[in-house]
Design a protein around this motif. Structure first.
Motif, mmCIF file in Angstrom:
data_model
loop_
_atom_site.group_PDB
_atom_site.id
_atom_site.type_symbol
_atom_site.label_atom_id
_atom_site.label_comp_id
_atom_site.label_asym_id
_atom_site.label_seq_id
_atom_site.Cartn_x
_atom_site.Cartn_y
_atom_site.Cartn_z
ATOM 1 N N VAL A 201 36.818 40.920 40.210
ATOM 2 C CA VAL A 201 38.046 41.085 40.999
ATOM 3 C C VAL A 201 38.301 39.864 41.875
ATOM 4 N N HIS A 202 37.257 39.398 42.562
ATOM 5 C CA HIS A 202 37.430 38.272 43.490
ATOM 6 C C HIS A 202 37.800 36.985 42.770
ATOM 7 N N SER A 203 36.967 36.600 41.798
ATOM 8 C CA SER A 203 37.220 35.332 41.106
ATOM 9 C C SER A 203 38.519 35.400 40.305
ATOM 10 N N GLY A 204 38.832 36.581 39.783
ATOM 11 C CA GLY A 204 40.072 36.735 39.040
ATOM 12 C C GLY A 204 41.289 36.573 39.922
ATOM 13 N N ASN A 205 41.290 37.229 41.077
ATOM 14 C CA ASN A 205 42.442 37.139 41.987
ATOM 15 C C ASN A 205 42.643 35.714 42.494
ATOM 16 N N VAL A 206 41.554 35.052 42.868
ATOM 17 C CA VAL A 206 41.664 33.680 43.359
ATOM 18 C C VAL A 206 42.163 32.758 42.239
ATOM 19 N N SER A 207 41.650 32.958 41.036
ATOM 20 C CA SER A 207 42.063 32.116 39.908
ATOM 21 C C SER A 207 43.552 32.258 39.628
ATOM 22 N N ARG A 208 44.070 33.461 39.769
ATOM 23 C CA ARG A 208 45.510 33.661 39.546
ATOM 24 C C ARG A 208 46.328 32.990 40.651
ATOM 25 N N TYR A 241 32.254 26.082 39.467
ATOM 26 C CA TYR A 241 33.434 26.544 40.201
ATOM 27 C C TYR A 241 33.369 28.025 40.542
ATOM 28 N N ASP A 242 32.393 28.730 40.009
ATOM 29 C CA ASP A 242 32.173 30.113 40.433
ATOM 30 C C ASP A 242 31.908 30.169 41.936
ATOM 31 N N PHE A 243 31.186 29.185 42.455
ATOM 32 C CA PHE A 243 30.915 29.157 43.897
ATOM 33 C C PHE A 243 32.214 29.017 44.686
ATOM 34 N N ALA A 244 33.110 28.174 44.212
ATOM 35 C CA ALA A 244 34.383 27.977 44.901
ATOM 36 C C ALA A 244 35.238 29.237 44.841
ATOM 37 N N LEU A 245 35.375 29.817 43.649
ATOM 38 C CA LEU A 245 36.213 31.005 43.483
ATOM 39 C C LEU A 245 35.649 32.187 44.251
ATOM 40 N N GLY A 247 33.543 32.058 46.898
ATOM 41 C CA GLY A 247 33.640 31.803 48.336
ATOM 42 C C GLY A 247 35.049 31.995 48.863
ATOM 43 N N LEU A 248 36.032 31.508 48.121
ATOM 44 C CA LEU A 248 37.425 31.666 48.545
ATOM 45 C C LEU A 248 37.840 33.117 48.578
ATOM 46 N N GLY A 249 37.313 33.915 47.638
ATOM 47 C CA GLY A 249 37.682 35.325 47.586
ATOM 48 C C GLY A 249 36.944 36.190 48.575
ATOM 49 N N VAL A 250 35.621 36.028 48.644
ATOM 50 C CA VAL A 250 34.795 36.931 49.467
ATOM 51 C C VAL A 250 34.738 36.482 50.917
ATOM 52 N N PHE A 251 34.559 35.177 51.145
ATOM 53 C CA PHE A 251 34.360 34.697 52.509
ATOM 54 C C PHE A 251 35.647 34.253 53.195
#
Length: 254
Positions: A201-208, A241-245, A247-251
């Motif tokens: 959910v997090h990485s998907g939303n940020v990626s969109r 880039y998983d770390f970036a996605l 971090g941007l979503g969760v933190f």
């Protein structure tokens, strides 16, 4: 942001979140408890298997699994008795229960006794830019032995259009050569360039929001789309880039 600005932004976020501090709040800390290769990969596999829901509970229950196995997971997998397995029956993490854990211990023993271990199985059936077929074939081998039908749901199959988030995360832990010491990188037979980003959910939303992903569902087709976008940014290490996605979503709540 244009493509160059987006890459600079994400590269900066990788540097921000791909640090040792990340380990404190992530289940990757569980395989870091061990030094023997087989202990690391078994601890990582079991921890990744239950990595959904509250992160503190994931970590707590992962520690509990290690304690059930006397904090020697490989020795337990290879030399357990039926009495030892009965001691696992009380375990529960959401829908993953003690019977599932017992099934996983038996599946792991089968992998090590008959298929030369986890790395050897995952290293088979690799495609040019993907580990997704090898994940699907791994699931078939893992469940070759007698098992409860319900236990199969705890390993996702990309060939059934699953994004297989937890197994992709596990492969990142095992295969990615991480200079910052978060991912363990103990498997050398699978190139990091073949790995897929754990899509949730997090990485998907940020990626969109960043324009990296347009498909609405978090499924195998979306994973392929995200993989393609991340490989353009770094073909050798796309899953950094998983770390970036994450971090941007969760933190940061992007």
């Amino acid at each position: 942001m244009n493509p160059s600005e987006l890459q600079d932004f994400l590269d900066a976020k990788v540097l921000q979140y791909n640090t040792l501090d990340f380990i404190e709040s992530d289940p990757v800390q569980i395989p870091h408890l061990f030094s023997q290769k087989e202990d690391i990969e078994i601890a990582g596999f079991l921890s990744a298997t239950i990595a959904w829901g509250n992160r503190k509970m994931i970590i707590k229950n992962s520690h509990k699994m290690m304690e059930f196995m006397g904090n020697s997971p490989y020795d337990f997998v290879m030399s357990h008795s039926e009495n030892h397995l009965e001691g696992l029956a009380s375990f529960v993490h959401r829908t993953f229960n003690g019977q599932d854990l017992i099934g996983f211990i038996k599946g792991l023993q089968h992998i090590y006794k008959n298929h030369n271990g986890l790395e050897a199985v995952f290293a088979k059936n690799l495609e040019a830019n993907s580990t997704q077929k090898s994940i699907s074939e791994f699931k078939k081998i893992f469940f070759e032995i007698d098992h409860l039908p319900r236990t199969q749901k705890h390993i996702s199959d990309p060939m059934n259009n699953s994004a297989a988030k937890r197994i992709n995360m596990y492969l990142r832990w095992m295969c990615r050569q991480d200079n910052m010491g978060v991912d363990l990188g103990i498997w050398k037979t699978i190139a990091p360039s073949k790995l897929s980003c754990p899509l949730d959910v997090h990485s998907g939303n940020v990626s969109r929001k960043l324009g990296l992903l347009h498909r609405k569902q978090n499924d195998a087709k979306a994973l392929a789309e995200l993989d393609n976008a991340l490989r353009k940014l770094d073909p050798n290490d796309p899953v950094k880039y998983d770390f970036a996605l994450f971090g941007l979503g969760v933190f940061e709540g992007l």
